[in-house]
Structure formats: C-alpha cells, structure tokens
Design a protein around this motif. Structure first.
Motif, mmCIF file in Angstrom:
data_model
loop_
_atom_site.group_PDB
_atom_site.id
_atom_site.type_symbol
_atom_site.label_atom_id
_atom_site.label_comp_id
_atom_site.label_asym_id
_atom_site.label_seq_id
_atom_site.Cartn_x
_atom_site.Cartn_y
_atom_site.Cartn_z
ATOM 1 N N SER A 134 39.942 28.964 44.344
ATOM 2 C CA SER A 134 39.187 27.746 44.097
ATOM 3 C C SER A 134 40.153 26.583 43.940
ATOM 4 O O SER A 134 41.130 26.662 43.184
ATOM 5 C CB SER A 134 38.350 27.915 42.818
ATOM 6 N N ALA A 135 39.921 25.505 44.670
ATOM 7 C CA ALA A 135 40.824 24.351 44.638
ATOM 8 C C ALA A 135 40.981 23.796 43.227
ATOM 9 O O ALA A 135 42.053 23.310 42.853
ATOM 10 C CB ALA A 135 40.327 23.259 45.578
ATOM 11 N N SER A 136 39.932 23.885 42.422
ATOM 12 C CA SER A 136 39.993 23.325 41.071
ATOM 13 C C SER A 136 40.941 24.090 40.161
ATOM 14 O O SER A 136 41.380 23.564 39.138
ATOM 15 C CB SER A 136 38.598 23.275 40.454
ATOM 16 N N THR A 137 41.285 25.330 40.517
ATOM 17 C CA THR A 137 42.209 26.115 39.692
ATOM 18 C C THR A 137 43.356 26.696 40.511
ATOM 19 O O THR A 137 43.986 27.667 40.099
ATOM 20 C CB THR A 137 41.463 27.269 38.976
ATOM 21 N N ALA A 138 43.640 26.104 41.669
ATOM 22 C CA ALA A 138 44.668 26.651 42.557
ATOM 23 C C ALA A 138 46.052 26.659 41.921
ATOM 24 O O ALA A 138 46.899 27.474 42.278
ATOM 25 C CB ALA A 138 44.697 25.873 43.870
ATOM 26 N N ASP A 139 46.298 25.777 40.961
ATOM 27 C CA ASP A 139 47.621 25.699 40.329
ATOM 28 C C ASP A 139 47.687 26.468 39.008
ATOM 29 O O ASP A 139 48.669 26.385 38.278
ATOM 30 C CB ASP A 139 48.010 24.243 40.101
ATOM 31 N N VAL A 140 46.649 27.261 38.698
ATOM 32 C CA VAL A 140 46.586 28.013 37.448
ATOM 33 C C VAL A 140 46.676 29.503 37.766
ATOM 34 O O VAL A 140 46.029 29.983 38.702
ATOM 35 C CB VAL A 140 45.253 27.722 36.705
ATOM 36 N N GLN A 141 47.485 30.237 36.984
ATOM 37 C CA GLN A 141 47.580 31.685 37.164
ATOM 38 C C GLN A 141 46.248 32.348 36.816
ATOM 39 O O GLN A 141 45.575 31.937 35.867
ATOM 40 C CB GLN A 141 48.664 32.269 36.248
ATOM 41 N N LEU A 142 45.865 33.356 37.578
ATOM 42 C CA LEU A 142 44.691 34.159 37.266
ATOM 43 C C LEU A 142 45.167 35.509 36.734
ATOM 44 O O LEU A 142 45.940 36.190 37.401
ATOM 45 C CB LEU A 142 43.825 34.363 38.509
ATOM 46 N N ARG A 143 44.722 35.866 35.534
ATOM 47 C CA ARG A 143 45.098 37.144 34.936
ATOM 48 C C ARG A 143 43.925 38.109 35.117
ATOM 49 O O ARG A 143 42.849 37.898 34.552
ATOM 50 C CB ARG A 143 45.433 36.975 33.455
ATOM 51 N N VAL A 144 44.103 39.154 35.888
ATOM 52 C CA VAL A 144 43.047 40.124 36.140
ATOM 53 C C VAL A 144 42.935 41.055 34.942
ATOM 54 O O VAL A 144 43.876 41.752 34.605
ATOM 55 C CB VAL A 144 43.326 40.932 37.427
ATOM 56 N N GLU A 145 41.770 41.033 34.286
ATOM 57 C CA GLU A 145 41.554 41.839 33.093
ATOM 58 C C GLU A 145 40.472 42.885 33.254
ATOM 59 O O GLU A 145 40.220 43.671 32.345
ATOM 60 C CB GLU A 145 41.236 40.920 31.900
ATOM 61 N N ALA A 146 39.820 42.891 34.411
ATOM 62 C CA ALA A 146 38.789 43.891 34.684
ATOM 63 C C ALA A 146 38.679 44.051 36.194
ATOM 64 O O ALA A 146 39.103 43.178 36.952
ATOM 65 C CB ALA A 146 37.454 43.468 34.082
ATOM 66 N N GLN A 147 38.129 45.173 36.606
ATOM 67 C CA GLN A 147 37.910 45.426 38.023
ATOM 68 C C GLN A 147 36.486 45.869 38.271
ATOM 69 O O GLN A 147 35.865 46.448 37.378
ATOM 70 C CB GLN A 147 38.874 46.497 38.558
ATOM 71 N N GLY A 148 35.981 45.625 39.447
ATOM 72 C CA GLY A 148 34.628 46.037 39.794
ATOM 73 C C GLY A 148 34.530 46.249 41.287
ATOM 74 O O GLY A 148 35.490 46.013 42.017
ATOM 75 N N ASP A 149 33.396 46.702 41.755
ATOM 76 C CA ASP A 149 33.152 46.930 43.181
ATOM 77 C C ASP A 149 31.843 46.249 43.546
ATOM 78 O O ASP A 149 30.902 46.202 42.764
ATOM 79 C CB ASP A 149 33.029 48.425 43.484
ATOM 80 N N LEU A 150 31.796 45.725 44.773
ATOM 81 C CA LEU A 150 30.568 45.151 45.310
ATOM 82 C C LEU A 150 30.221 45.919 46.562
ATOM 83 O O LEU A 150 31.065 46.100 47.445
ATOM 84 C CB LEU A 150 30.786 43.671 45.657
ATOM 85 N N GLN A 151 29.011 46.392 46.670
ATOM 86 C CA GLN A 151 28.569 47.163 47.816
ATOM 87 C C GLN A 151 27.618 46.317 48.650
ATOM 88 O O GLN A 151 26.563 45.944 48.181
ATOM 89 C CB GLN A 151 27.876 48.462 47.383
ATOM 90 N N LEU A 152 28.016 46.012 49.874
ATOM 91 C CA LEU A 152 27.170 45.234 50.766
ATOM 92 C C LEU A 152 26.536 46.171 51.773
ATOM 93 O O LEU A 152 27.208 46.996 52.388
ATOM 94 C CB LEU A 152 27.984 44.155 51.482
ATOM 95 N N ASP A 153 25.238 46.048 51.976
ATOM 96 C CA ASP A 153 24.550 46.917 52.935
ATOM 97 C C ASP A 153 24.317 46.210 54.223
ATOM 98 O O ASP A 153 24.095 45.089 54.361
ATOM 99 C CB ASP A 153 23.210 47.406 52.366
#
Length: 138
Positions: free
Chosen positions: A119-138
């Motif tokens: 996202s351009a609004s947060t492109a200069d900010v580090q993102l810390r991944v604290e959870a994981q998930g899955d998305l299933q597209l049919d």
C-alpha cells in the motif's frame, strides 16, 4: 528526442508500490531473454525491462532498456560502472517490444519471478508478520 531519466514504475493512481525480483532459468535451459525480445546480445546489453498490463484496450506491453556496447565501448562491468560514475547515469535506448506479452517473458525466461506490492500509504514502513492464514479461491 530529449533524454530523460528512467523513473520507478508508475501508474495513474499509485495505490500500491513495490519491488520485483527474477532470475534466469539456466537449469532447464529457459529461453534467452535477448532471443525472446529480438535483441542482438553481441551489440546490446539489457539493463532494464518493464512490464505493463491493465484493463482496457491495452493488452500489456514489454519494454527493454539496453546500452549499445560498441557505441559506448562497454565490454565489462567495470566499464559500465565507470560510465555511471562519470556521467551520473547510463545511456540506454528504450525499445518497445512488440509481439510478446509480459507473462510470456516470466514463463519463458525466468525460473523464479516475484512481485511484492505494498500500500502506497505505508510503503516506507516495515510490516511485521505476526500471524498467517490461507485464502481459498474457487
């Protein structure tokens, strides 16, 4: 034509910004980028490639930016760096490549190809991944 500096990727509304990484597929003998785009490897060195795709009448485009090795006496990486250090930029020719779509380059040439958009609004900010998930597209 007036020379211009090649700027980072840009679209009409830069909602997402990011980086990309790719590597040639030498283990299964992927197609040669120079052959796919129709550029003579002995005369030119490709220094940049640009993919564009979107909705509407434009159905994707590929552009390459290459330096004429003979015209600029470029026969080594050190010579490229020397030109860049002295001139502040490398003189390249912009080639619009016709008859090939962006996905054909990634499928035929690269072993791995990854695009990360933020996202351009947060492109200069580090993102810390604290959870994981899955998305299933049919």
């Amino acid at each position: 034509m007036n020379p211009y500096l090649l700027e980072p990727a840009h679209v009409q509304h830069d909602e997402y910004l990011g980086t990309v990484a790719a590597e040639h597929d030498i283990t299964i003998h992927g197609d040669d980028l120079y052959e796919v785009v129709g550029l003579d490897r002995d005369k030119w060195t490709i220094l940049g490639i640009e993919f564009y795709d979107g909705t509407g009448p434009q159905h994707g485009s590929v552009d390459v930016y290459a330096i004429d090795r003979e015209a600029h006496d470029v026969h080594s990486y050190d010579r490229l760096r020397e030109i860049a250090d002295v001139d502040g930029a490398l003189p390249v020719t912009h080639f619009a490549v016709h008859g090939v779509r962006p996905e054909q380059i990634s499928q035929r040439v690269f072993k791995r190809y990854k695009v990360q958009l933020r996202s351009a609004s947060t492109a200069d900010v580090q993102l810390r991944v604290e959870a994981q998930g899955d998305l299933q597209l049919d």
